[in-house]
Structures are given as C-alpha cells and as structure tokens.
Design a protein around this motif. Structure first.
Motif, PDB file in Angstrom:
ATOM      1  N   GLY A  40      32.479 112.333   9.525  1.00  0.00           N
ATOM      2  CA  GLY A  40      32.228 112.971   9.928  1.00  0.00           C
ATOM      3  C   GLY A  40      32.150 113.000  11.631  1.00  0.00           C
ATOM      4  O   GLY A  40      32.937 112.321  11.749  1.00  0.00           O
ATOM      5  N   ALA A  41      30.968 113.602  12.547  1.00  0.00           N
ATOM      6  CA  ALA A  41      30.861 114.309  13.774  1.00  0.00           C
ATOM      7  C   ALA A  41      29.525 113.287  14.707  1.00  0.00           C
ATOM      8  O   ALA A  41      29.861 112.538  15.850  1.00  0.00           O
ATOM      9  CB  ALA A  41      31.397 115.187  14.369  1.00  0.00           C
ATOM     10  N   GLY A  42      28.294 113.246  14.222  1.00  0.00           N
ATOM     11  CA  GLY A  42      27.085 112.897  14.696  1.00  0.00           C
ATOM     12  C   GLY A  42      26.903 113.712  15.768  1.00  0.00           C
ATOM     13  O   GLY A  42      26.637 112.819  16.786  1.00  0.00           O
ATOM     14  N   SER A  43      26.495 114.820  16.506  1.00  0.00           N
ATOM     15  CA  SER A  43      26.137 114.970  17.439  1.00  0.00           C
ATOM     16  C   SER A  43      24.898 115.116  18.191  1.00  0.00           C
ATOM     17  O   SER A  43      24.928 114.501  19.121  1.00  0.00           O
ATOM     18  CB  SER A  43      26.816 116.316  17.636  1.00  0.00           C
ATOM     19  OG  SER A  43      26.149 117.234  17.149  1.00  0.00           O
ATOM     20  N   PRO A  47      25.252 110.785  24.062  1.00  0.00           N
ATOM     21  CA  PRO A  47      25.906 110.612  24.360  1.00  0.00           C
ATOM     22  C   PRO A  47      27.226 109.578  24.123  1.00  0.00           C
ATOM     23  O   PRO A  47      28.396 109.162  24.544  1.00  0.00           O
ATOM     24  CB  PRO A  47      26.217 110.925  25.633  1.00  0.00           C
ATOM     25  CG  PRO A  47      24.418 109.821  26.015  1.00  0.00           C
ATOM     26  CD  PRO A  47      23.972 110.495  24.206  1.00  0.00           C
ATOM     27  N   MET A  48      26.564 108.617  23.236  1.00  0.00           N
ATOM     28  CA  MET A  48      27.450 107.183  22.216  1.00  0.00           C
ATOM     29  C   MET A  48      28.423 107.733  21.220  1.00  0.00           C
ATOM     30  O   MET A  48      29.635 107.995  21.422  1.00  0.00           O
ATOM     31  CB  MET A  48      26.580 106.507  21.833  1.00  0.00           C
ATOM     32  CG  MET A  48      25.860 105.380  23.088  1.00  0.00           C
ATOM     33  SD  MET A  48      24.694 104.188  21.889  1.00  0.00           S
ATOM     34  CE  MET A  48      26.698 102.985  21.670  1.00  0.00           C
ATOM     35  N   SER A  49      28.259 108.894  20.333  1.00  0.00           N
ATOM     36  CA  SER A  49      28.723 109.629  19.137  1.00  0.00           C
ATOM     37  C   SER A  49      29.364 110.784  20.376  1.00  0.00           C
ATOM     38  O   SER A  49      28.597 111.599  20.345  1.00  0.00           O
ATOM     39  CB  SER A  49      27.882 110.106  18.240  1.00  0.00           C
ATOM     40  OG  SER A  49      28.597 110.505  17.087  1.00  0.00           O
ATOM     41  N   ARG A  50      30.457 110.944  19.959  1.00  0.00           N
ATOM     42  CA  ARG A  50      31.612 112.152  20.168  1.00  0.00           C
ATOM     43  C   ARG A  50      32.290 112.661  19.208  1.00  0.00           C
ATOM     44  O   ARG A  50      32.556 111.687  18.070  1.00  0.00           O
ATOM     45  CB  ARG A  50      32.127 111.707  21.796  1.00  0.00           C
ATOM     46  CG  ARG A  50      30.753 111.277  22.902  1.00  0.00           C
ATOM     47  CD  ARG A  50      31.073 111.679  24.313  1.00  0.00           C
ATOM     48  NE  ARG A  50      30.610 110.711  25.146  1.00  0.00           N
ATOM     49  CZ  ARG A  50      30.445 110.824  26.533  1.00  0.00           C
ATOM     50  NH1 ARG A  50      31.689 111.387  26.702  1.00  0.00           N
ATOM     51  NH2 ARG A  50      29.097 110.525  27.221  1.00  0.00           N
ATOM     52  N   GLU A  51      33.041 113.553  19.964  1.00  0.00           N
ATOM     53  CA  GLU A  51      33.999 114.527  18.976  1.00  0.00           C
ATOM     54  C   GLU A  51      35.072 112.976  18.404  1.00  0.00           C
ATOM     55  O   GLU A  51      35.597 113.495  17.584  1.00  0.00           O
ATOM     56  CB  GLU A  51      34.270 115.482  19.590  1.00  0.00           C
ATOM     57  CG  GLU A  51      35.202 116.420  18.327  1.00  0.00           C
ATOM     58  CD  GLU A  51      35.018 116.960  16.934  1.00  0.00           C
ATOM     59  OE1 GLU A  51      35.319 117.673  16.380  1.00  0.00           O
ATOM     60  OE2 GLU A  51      33.286 117.699  17.282  1.00  0.00           O
ATOM     61  N   HIS A  52      35.799 112.719  19.494  1.00  0.00           N
ATOM     62  CA  HIS A  52      36.466 111.764  19.602  1.00  0.00           C
ATOM     63  C   HIS A  52      36.492 110.437  19.548  1.00  0.00           C
ATOM     64  O   HIS A  52      37.159 110.307  18.759  1.00  0.00           O
ATOM     65  CB  HIS A  52      38.106 112.100  21.017  1.00  0.00           C
ATOM     66  CG  HIS A  52      37.851 113.409  20.722  1.00  0.00           C
ATOM     67  ND1 HIS A  52      38.806 114.207  21.895  1.00  0.00           N
ATOM     68  CD2 HIS A  52      38.665 114.244  19.710  1.00  0.00           C
ATOM     69  CE1 HIS A  52      39.389 115.210  22.135  1.00  0.00           C
ATOM     70  NE2 HIS A  52      38.610 115.158  21.037  1.00  0.00           N
ATOM     71  N   TYR A  53      35.523 110.439  19.351  1.00  0.00           N
ATOM     72  CA  TYR A  53      34.803 109.051  18.786  1.00  0.00           C
ATOM     73  C   TYR A  53      33.578 108.628  18.108  1.00  0.00           C
ATOM     74  O   TYR A  53      32.222 108.562  19.426  1.00  0.00           O
ATOM     75  CB  TYR A  53      35.063 107.406  20.389  1.00  0.00           C
ATOM     76  CG  TYR A  53      34.888 106.152  19.680  1.00  0.00           C
ATOM     77  CD1 TYR A  53      35.766 105.693  19.457  1.00  0.00           C
ATOM     78  CD2 TYR A  53      33.849 105.524  19.790  1.00  0.00           C
ATOM     79  CE1 TYR A  53      35.726 104.613  19.604  1.00  0.00           C
ATOM     80  CE2 TYR A  53      33.711 104.390  19.384  1.00  0.00           C
ATOM     81  CZ  TYR A  53      35.484 103.997  19.380  1.00  0.00           C
ATOM     82  OH  TYR A  53      35.082 102.525  18.877  1.00  0.00           O
ATOM     83  N   PRO A  54      33.516 109.407  16.792  1.00  0.00           N
ATOM     84  CA  PRO A  54      32.070 109.974  16.404  1.00  0.00           C
ATOM     85  C   PRO A  54      30.881 108.320  16.025  1.00  0.00           C
ATOM     86  O   PRO A  54      30.982 107.618  15.981  1.00  0.00           O
ATOM     87  CB  PRO A  54      32.628 110.298  15.415  1.00  0.00           C
ATOM     88  CG  PRO A  54      34.221 110.089  14.714  1.00  0.00           C
ATOM     89  CD  PRO A  54      33.973 109.345  16.250  1.00  0.00           C
TER      90      PRO A  54
END
Length: 508
Positions: A40-43, A47-54
C-alpha cells in the motif's frame, strides 16, 4: 447448504494439480504461515508516508515500523499444537530493499515476494497461496495488512486460535472488530448465525456507511468493523478464486509458475501478473461467500484487541497515550493551552499554543497543519500536490537506497549538496552522468573510488572530483559506515540522469 471442504479443493499449483483428500488433510500438522500484505501507499498519513516510503515503513507509533510490528505479531502464538513458520511478505519492487533492511534489523527471516505491479490484495494473497501449494504445503495462511496496529497481542492470538479452527475445516475466516463508535471510515460485516466462541457466519459485507446508518449499526450490535485480517488454507483460497475469479486465478498461478528467484526475492512473471484484474480480497471473494453452494463457509471471529487501521492522523491520535488535556505527541513538542490535539516532530521543535482539535506533523521538507476532524481530506491535498508535480508527494528529503541513504541538504540553481551514508560493504552502481559533475569529500570512514580507469582509496578529510561523463563508483570496504558530502554542479541535477553499467542490486 453444503460448503467446499479442504478435502474437496483441487488446486492448480504451477503446471500441476494438488488434490487433497479429507483423510490426507486431516493428517497434516496445523502449520500457519503469516502473509503480510505490504503493497500500500497510505497517502492519508502524509507527510510522513510518501509514495517511495509508504505508511507501513514508518515508525508512526513507536520504535518499530508498522511493517516490523506486523511481522512480529504472530511470534509466540500457541494453540492446539499449531506451528508458525517464517512469514511471506508481499511488497512492491520499489520498497523491497527497505523491507529487507527492516526485517534484517529485527532478525526476522522471511520470504519476500516482489509484485511487478500493484494489483490490490487479492492477487497478492493468491501469489502467496500458489507459492505454498507449489511446495506441496497446504498451510493455513494468516493474512495481515502491514500497516495496522494491535495493542493487545494476547487477545489477538486468542482470536487467531478461533479463526484457525474454522480455517482447518475449510472456511474462509476474517476478524471483525466490535465497534466502539459509529465510524464512517470503516467497512462493516453483518453477523449471521452463531458458531460458538464468539464466531458467526458472515451474513454480508457493508460499504462505509453514512453517519446515521453507522449509528444504527452500532445500536443493533449485529455489525462489526472489517479488520482486513484473514485465515484460510492455501488450497481453499485458490479453489474459491478459481470459481469466483477465474481470470485472476489463472493469471496469478501462471505468474507464479513463471517466477524467478533474485537473491532473497521471488519475482512472479511480470506479464502474467499484470494481466490479472486488480481487486481486494473482500470484493473478489469474501462478499460472495454463502451465495452459492459451491462456495466455502464465510466466518467472522471477534477481535477485541485494541485494533486500528491507522487510516488517518486522527486514528494515530486515538492509538497513542495522551496527557490530561487529551494531547498526544511524538518528538520535540510543547503544548500550552492546547487540548485534544496531536503533534509529531521529526526534528524541529513544535510549540502549540491555544489550539483545540488540531494535527501538526513536521518532517525535514514539509509541515502538515489540519483540523483533526478533517484529516481524511489529507488524501485530497496529496492529489492536488501531485497534480502540481510537488516532489514532496513521492519522496522524503532523506532517500533510502540498498547501499545506505542520501539526504539532500541544500540546492539552488545549478548546484545540489547531499550527505551520503554508505553501509559497510555497500556499493553504488558503476555509472555516469550526462549533465552533472560531482565533488566528494569524505567526512568519516573509508571510500574505495572508481573513476574512469583509476581505482583509489579516500579517508577522512580527503576529496576527489568526478567530471561530467566519466564512469565512477563509490564503495565502502570498511566495517564502519562511510559518510561523505557530495556537491553536484551542472545544468540538470535530476535523479534520472544516471546511466548504470553494473549494479550489485539488480537495478536497471
């Protein structure tokens, strides 16, 4: 109504078929394999969860990331002689190195399946089931999302023990959470007939309801939240999928048969996997259970263990300890005249004065300030930022690589400064850049540098220059981390200006 039993399931595993009889299945030891779904991505936790570090890779609640906590959740499980084997982690290609690093940091031995593309949870679970069946192993899968939190592991293990009993007889089991409030952010399960030990047959699944309907669900006592945690025999899952979703079944089984091992990773066949429809476990299978006599029994077992899907910053606030004013904090935070708020600092001091019901999250390159009652809208903000091509949507300032990480500490027109840390034994790819030159200054450790036809060592306070267009490589031959400062200069400094000739980690 009759249901498909484990003994009746004929499962396509690779190029052969595994046919299990009731007699042979009864003789099998109850082996449990945790399958952690980490794609998953968890948007909503930006700003802690991001596409490259979900979301699953961040330490939003404690010292462990959500992935690390999930993988360790079945440790110590004991019930009726059940044996828990090494977990299977299903993740995306981009996150495989960080996933491996986090498992290694906790001494966890796991099989990692790398998805060629995102296809949601049903194909991910199918690949894991096909992997078990291909080895002649009809284990019971305990499938768990990698980004949830569970406070009471004893209660969790008790619920799993009940779920395993039903999975042994061929049922597909999910854990349902008795609701504590009329939450509109969760899907619900309507309870059917009782089966003992708190379990029920599944009457139906219900989409996320409006507020008034959620209040009715809570008052009735006949609806539980859907946790997304499942228990099912590998053969039963594949048998049901073959009946209900034949295109998905065939694509995933073929992808597994065409898969290859890449060091610690298993890679399903890309073309076959991408041909699978994308769907969740609930939509693909669970919502159809009980509607046809060919289908397995659907069972829901109560989970009263402090569960949270951590689907928003409000859910994180709920999961954390709070002060007398209802405030929760992580990192360097000071509250003054503030109530019912949450603040998370990754570095800088946050001071909250005279606020109520507010969320503040600080990272190196972004700050979120939101009303706690509207944190579900963070996902919409991320979508708007993506449309504006804001780089903060995809990556943090600190970017992890299989050899270590780099931190972009400053940049301007025609220059960029990075702090680079290379792990002991780490080795960057042999590469060149068409648009930039680089200066390297060693801060600590020892660097082995390849520059064109040269190879030489650098130690603390020594430096070198890599001209534009010259092949180069950086390695750490020592036993301590190598830290250096890199100054890039040129007309274009994007990360895509890399031509790789050789890479230890198999990157293109």
């Amino acid at each position: 109504m009759s249901h498909t039993s484990v003994g009746e399931a004929e499962v396509a595993c690779g190029e052969s078929e595994v046919v299990r009889t009731e007699k042979s299945t009864a003789a099998l030891a109850t082996r449990l394999v945790p399958v952690v779904l980490a794609g998953g991505a968890g948007s909503r936790l930006w700003p802690m969860s991001r596409e490259h570090y979900p979301k699953q890779l961040i330490d939003v609640l404690g010292s462990d990331s959500l992935l690390q906590a999930t993988v360790q959740r079945m440790e110590g499980f004991r019930a009726d002689g059940s044996m828990v084997s090494a977990p299977i982690i299903v993740c995306g290609d981009e996150h495989r190195f960080v996933t491996s690093e986090q498992l290694r940091a906790r001494g966890i031995d796991a099989r990692i399946v790398v998805e060629p593309a995102r296809r949601d949870t049903a194909p991910a679970l199918t690949i894991a089931a096909a992997d078990l069946c291909s080895e002649g192993d009809d284990a019971i899968i305990v499938a768990m999302p990698a980004d949830h939190a569970i406070e009471n592991l004893v209660a969790f293990h008790s619920a799993i023990a009940v779920a395993v009993q039903h999975a042994q007889r061929g049922a597909i089991v999910t854990l349902g959470v008795p609701p504590t409030r009329p939450d509109t952010g969760f899907g619900y399960i309507r309870l059917g007939s009782e089966l003992g030990r708190g379990a029920h047959r599944i009457a139906s699944f219900v989409e996320k309801p409006a507020a008034e309907l959620a209040e009715q669900y809570l008052a009735s006592g006949r609806y539980w939240w859907n946790s997304g945690i499942f228990a099912v025999r590998a053969s039963v899952w594949l048998a049901m999928l073959r009946i209900m979703q034949p295109v998905m079944h065939d694509a995933c089984v073929l992808a597994h048969a065409q898969g290859t091992h890449d060091g610690a990773y298993f890679r399903p066949g890309a073309d076959a996997f991408k041909s699978s429809p994308a769907d969740s476990i609930d939509y693909a299978v669970m919502e159809r259970l009980g509607s046809d006599e060919r289908f397995a029994d659907g069972v829901v077992v109560p989970l009263d263990a402090g569960w949270s899907d951590l689907g928003s910053w409000d859910a994180v606030w709920e999961a954390l300890d709070k002060d007398a004013d209802g405030n929760a904090a992580r990192g360097r935070v000071v509250f003054e005249g503030t109530t019912s708020s949450f603040a998370h600092s990754q570095g800088r001091l946050i001071a909250c004065v005279g606020l109520t019901n507010v969320v503040v999250v600080e990272t190196d390159d972004a700050v979120l300030v939101a009303d706690r009652s509207r944190v579900q809208e963070v996902k919409s903000v991320v979508s708007r930022m993506r449309a504006l091509q804001a780089p903060e949507v995809d990556a943090h300032r600190k970017v992890r690589r299989p050899w270590g990480y780099y931190d972009s500490i400053d940049h301007g027109e025609r220059f960029q400064v990075k702090r680079i840390v290379v792990n002991p034994g780490g080795r960057l790819s042999l590469q060149l850049h068409h648009h930039r030159a680089e200066h390297w200054i060693v801060v600590s450790g020892t660097a082995l540098v390849t520059r064109g036809n040269e190879e030489f060592m650098l130690s603390e306070n020594q430096s070198t220059f890599i001209p534009l267009g010259v092949t180069h490589r950086l390695e750490n031959p020592g036993k301590l981390p190598l830290e250096l400062i890199e100054v890039q200069s040129g007309p274009y400094l994007g990360e895509d200006d890399i031509v790789r000739f050789d890479d230890t980690y198999g990157r293109a």
